[in-house]
Design a protein around this motif. Structure first.
Motif, PDB file in Angstrom:
ATOM      1  N   LEU A  47       0.868  -1.178   0.000  1.00  0.00           N
ATOM      2  CA  LEU A  47       0.000   0.000   0.000  1.00  0.00           C
ATOM      3  C   LEU A  47       0.899   1.220   0.000  1.00  0.00           C
ATOM      4  O   LEU A  47       1.742   1.376   0.887  1.00  0.00           O
ATOM      5  N   PHE A  48       0.732   2.093  -1.000  1.00  0.00           N
ATOM      6  CA  PHE A  48       1.493   3.341  -1.048  1.00  0.00           C
ATOM      7  C   PHE A  48       0.643   4.427  -0.399  1.00  0.00           C
ATOM      8  O   PHE A  48      -0.421   4.797  -0.899  1.00  0.00           O
ATOM      9  N   ASP A  49       1.104   4.931   0.746  1.00  0.00           N
ATOM     10  CA  ASP A  49       0.331   5.904   1.530  1.00  0.00           C
ATOM     11  C   ASP A  49       1.175   7.133   1.841  1.00  0.00           C
ATOM     12  O   ASP A  49       1.017   7.778   2.861  1.00  0.00           O
ATOM     13  N   HIS A  50       2.089   7.448   0.932  1.00  0.00           N
ATOM     14  CA  HIS A  50       3.023   8.546   1.170  1.00  0.00           C
ATOM     15  C   HIS A  50       2.465   9.868   0.656  1.00  0.00           C
ATOM     16  O   HIS A  50       1.956   9.957  -0.458  1.00  0.00           O
ATOM     17  N   GLY A  51       2.565  10.879   1.492  1.00  0.00           N
ATOM     18  CA  GLY A  51       2.190  12.226   1.086  1.00  0.00           C
ATOM     19  C   GLY A  51       3.359  13.174   1.237  1.00  0.00           C
ATOM     20  O   GLY A  51       4.334  12.882   1.930  1.00  0.00           O
ATOM     21  N   TYR A  52       3.252  14.298   0.567  1.00  0.00           N
ATOM     22  CA  TYR A  52       4.268  15.348   0.699  1.00  0.00           C
ATOM     23  C   TYR A  52       3.545  16.680   0.508  1.00  0.00           C
ATOM     24  O   TYR A  52       2.392  16.718   0.041  1.00  0.00           O
ATOM     25  N   PRO A  53       4.136  17.804   0.902  1.00  0.00           N
ATOM     26  CA  PRO A  53       3.373  19.055   1.025  1.00  0.00           C
ATOM     27  C   PRO A  53       2.567  19.462  -0.205  1.00  0.00           C
ATOM     28  O   PRO A  53       1.382  19.794  -0.085  1.00  0.00           O
ATOM     29  N   ALA A  54       3.151  19.464  -1.395  1.00  0.00           N
ATOM     30  CA  ALA A  54       2.426  19.953  -2.574  1.00  0.00           C
ATOM     31  C   ALA A  54       1.227  19.064  -2.899  1.00  0.00           C
ATOM     32  O   ALA A  54       0.155  19.563  -3.251  1.00  0.00           O
ATOM     33  N   ALA A  55       1.406  17.748  -2.778  1.00  0.00           N
ATOM     34  CA  ALA A  55       0.298  16.835  -3.066  1.00  0.00           C
ATOM     35  C   ALA A  55      -0.784  16.943  -1.999  1.00  0.00           C
ATOM     36  O   ALA A  55      -1.982  17.014  -2.314  1.00  0.00           O
ATOM     37  N   ASP A  56      -0.383  16.955  -0.734  1.00  0.00           N
ATOM     38  CA  ASP A  56      -1.373  17.008   0.339  1.00  0.00           C
ATOM     39  C   ASP A  56      -2.146  18.332   0.322  1.00  0.00           C
ATOM     40  O   ASP A  56      -3.359  18.359   0.566  1.00  0.00           O
ATOM     41  N   LYS A  57      -1.462  19.420   0.026  1.00  0.00           N
ATOM     42  CA  LYS A  57      -2.137  20.717  -0.045  1.00  0.00           C
ATOM     43  C   LYS A  57      -3.194  20.733  -1.146  1.00  0.00           C
ATOM     44  O   LYS A  57      -4.256  21.369  -1.017  1.00  0.00           O
ATOM     45  N   ALA A  58      -2.939  19.999  -2.225  1.00  0.00           N
ATOM     46  CA  ALA A  58      -3.888  19.931  -3.341  1.00  0.00           C
ATOM     47  C   ALA A  58      -4.962  18.869  -3.133  1.00  0.00           C
ATOM     48  O   ALA A  58      -5.782  18.640  -4.024  1.00  0.00           O
TER      49      ALA A  58
END
Length: 552
Positions: free
Chosen positions: A416-427
């Motif tokens: 399961l790929f559950d990784h987030g990072y600021p630009a993706a999470d903000k969008a």
């Protein structure tokens, strides 16, 4: 709904064009390989030699259009393999700023059946990783830099990416096409292209330092769907040794001539499309340009599916795996937690509130509505809708692949790929569809222009390095591993999953009751025989067929 799905789904295939050395470099400075198919002169990029645009089959034009691929004759003179070949004909959608997958299209052609090879330094009997791009079987290409094989080649793997025919040119069936076929069948030309590319690899890859006895096929989304069909197709037997399926979806598909699980026959759909684009017969279809066919068939709502023809695709894909008739090879499969966040066109209209949500679910799911509402509650409607469609397409498919492979004695590794990072999470795009690709290819700094920008920091590179390690070690030995990271256990009775979030770690039973519910729903639809299964889940679900003993 179908047309809006294809119109919006500008798939993961569009990254920035990979940078190459100048074509002006003299042949004396360029790497050269002599294979059974000919002599190919590539370029060197870092520690890898790259050979681009190698034709593996003749151009399927004129009378060859809608026929099985014909292997390319051996080249009589050295071939310049420094530049990518044209991409296969596909719709030219307008640039939508919010579309993270969009990228300007390079030249298109029917003469598009080419592949690209990344050759590691001093390669000798190296494992081979063949990548099949996504794009709903409608768009995409093997050339885009999101799929650049350089980082995998650094780990000692020969990487091959391929093109295959798309849309109506690759998947349309028609009675006249079937009549001229020795097998009395049509459609599935894009799948035949993939098989021919694998045959080219079998004949030629040793010249590039690859081991034709150690080939892994891999793909994401429609590429993962393609890998499933290669596992299921008797024509692909013996052409690969392992399989990777990322965000694959085990949906129902049409029969060649019969109405199957709620789908009109593929031949009848071909007749409808031919009439819609103004071609009364096959001769007229072959006179039309490839671009015209692509534009008009897309506008007419051509639905791009594999076709159950009894030969290339022997049965509904669920049936093949239930029968244990698929290739018995180790598999690595997985999905992303936020799949539908970037594919919202797959969602039905939202209800007005909790009461409407629950009423519609109870109407559709009947005796299992209480179970559904416990898993996907009305207290968080948007999240429940996102998870419902995600699980029905990608989560269920991942676990089903693992269970069916282990049932025939093959190892299965799931993630399961559950990784987030600021630009993706903000969008609002946490772990969106395709988000794992730049990490497992090591291309986090070469994503498409609209892709949420991945931080160029140590944490992101560490996660990417771990995933590149796991994928390349799986290609090498059939078991994924990464020094300094957790051991990746097989799925097994404990239902082990590797989770990629901030870092890799193992947990058990990710899908749990979600898998059981989707399996039960699909079982009832299969038993009734008149309902499709795809993204028509939750609020988009028709009324579930009555319970049957076989679906417990």
């Amino acid at each position: 709904m179908i047309r809006s799905h294809y119109r919006a789904l500008r798939h993961i295939a569009f990254g920035m064009t990979a940078l190459g050395l100048s074509a002006a470099a003299s042949s004396a400075e360029r790497p050269s390989v002599t294979a059974p198919a000919g002599t190919f002169e590539g370029v060197t990029e870092g520690s890898a030699n790259v050979f681009r645009g190698i034709s593996y089959a003749e151009a399927p034009t004129g009378e060859r259009r809608w026929r099985p691929p014909v292997p390319k004759a051996r080249a009589s003179a050295p071939v310049d393999a420094s530049e990518f070949g044209p991409i296969c004909n596909q719709p030219e959608f307008p640039n939508v700023p919010a579309n993270i997958y969009y990228e300007d299209l390079p030249p298109m052609s029917e003469d598009c059946l080419s592949l690209n090879v990344w050759q590691p330094e001093n390669a000798d009997h190296a494992p081979v990783f063949v990548w099949i791009h996504g794009g709903s079987l409608l768009t995409g290409a093997g050339r885009f830099s999101l799929y650049d094989g350089t980082e995998l080649a650094k780990r000692g793997v020969v990487v091959v990416s391929i093109n295959y025919r798309l849309g109506a040119l690759g998947f349309m069936a028609h009675p006249e096409l079937s009549a001229e076929s020795p097998d009395n069948a049509s459609g599935n030309y894009g799948l035949l292209d993939q098989i021919e590319a694998l045959r080219w690899v079998e004949r030629n890859i040793a010249a590039f330092g690859g081991d034709s006895g150690n080939v892994t096929i891999a793909g994401e989304s429609a590429g993962g769907l393609s890998v499933m069909h290669l596992l299921a197709s008797p024509l692909a037997t013996g052409l690969f040794d392992r399989a990777v399926m990322q965000s694959a979806y085990m949906v129902s598909e049409p029969g060649l001539r019969q109405v199957l699980n709620g789908h009109p026959s593929a031949e009848s759909e071909g007749v409808r499309i031919a009439e819609a684009i103004g071609a009364g017969n096959l001769a007229r279809l072959r006179e039309m340009s490839a671009g015209e066919i692509t534009r008009k068939s897309t506008a007419a709502g051509f639905q791009t599916y594999f076709t159950v023809d009894g030969k290339i695709v022997p049965a509904q894909i669920t049936d093949v795996f239930d029968q244990g008739a698929q290739a018995r090879v180790p598999v690595l499969a997985g999905f992303n937690s936020g799949e539908i966040r970037s594919l919202r066109m797959l969602l039905p209209p939202a209800p007005s509130g909790k009461e409407e949500y629950e009423a519609r679910i109870r109407n559709a799911y009947g005796d299992v509505a209480d179970i559904f509402l416990r898993i996907y509650p009305s207290e968080r409607i948007e999240q429940s809708m996102l998870e419902t469609t995600r699980d029905a397409l990608y989560g269920w498919t991942t676990q089903r692949i693992a269970e069916k492979q282990e049932a025939v004695g093959s190892l299965a590794f799931v993630y399961l790929f559950d990784h987030g990072y600021p630009a993706a999470d903000k969008a609002g795009l946490h772990a969106f569809h395709g988000a794992e690709l730049p990490y497992m290819f090591g291309t986090i700094e070469r994503t498409a222009a609209n892709w949420p920008r991945i931080p160029r920091d140590r944490k992101e590179r560490a996660l990417s390095n771990a995933m590149v390690d796991y994928w390349t070690s799986f290609a090498r030995s059939g078991e994924p591993s990464s020094d300094g990271n957790p051991k990746w256990p097989a799925f097994g009775q404990s239902e082990n999953w590797m989770v990629f979030d901030e870092r890799p770690h193992v947990i058990e039973d990710v899908m749990s009751y979600r898998y059981d519910l989707v399996e039960h729903v699909v079982c009832r639809r299969r038993a009734a025989g008149d309902q499709q299964w795809n993204w028509n889940a939750g609020l988009a679900s028709p009324v579930l067929p009555p319970p049957v003993d076989q679906c417990r």
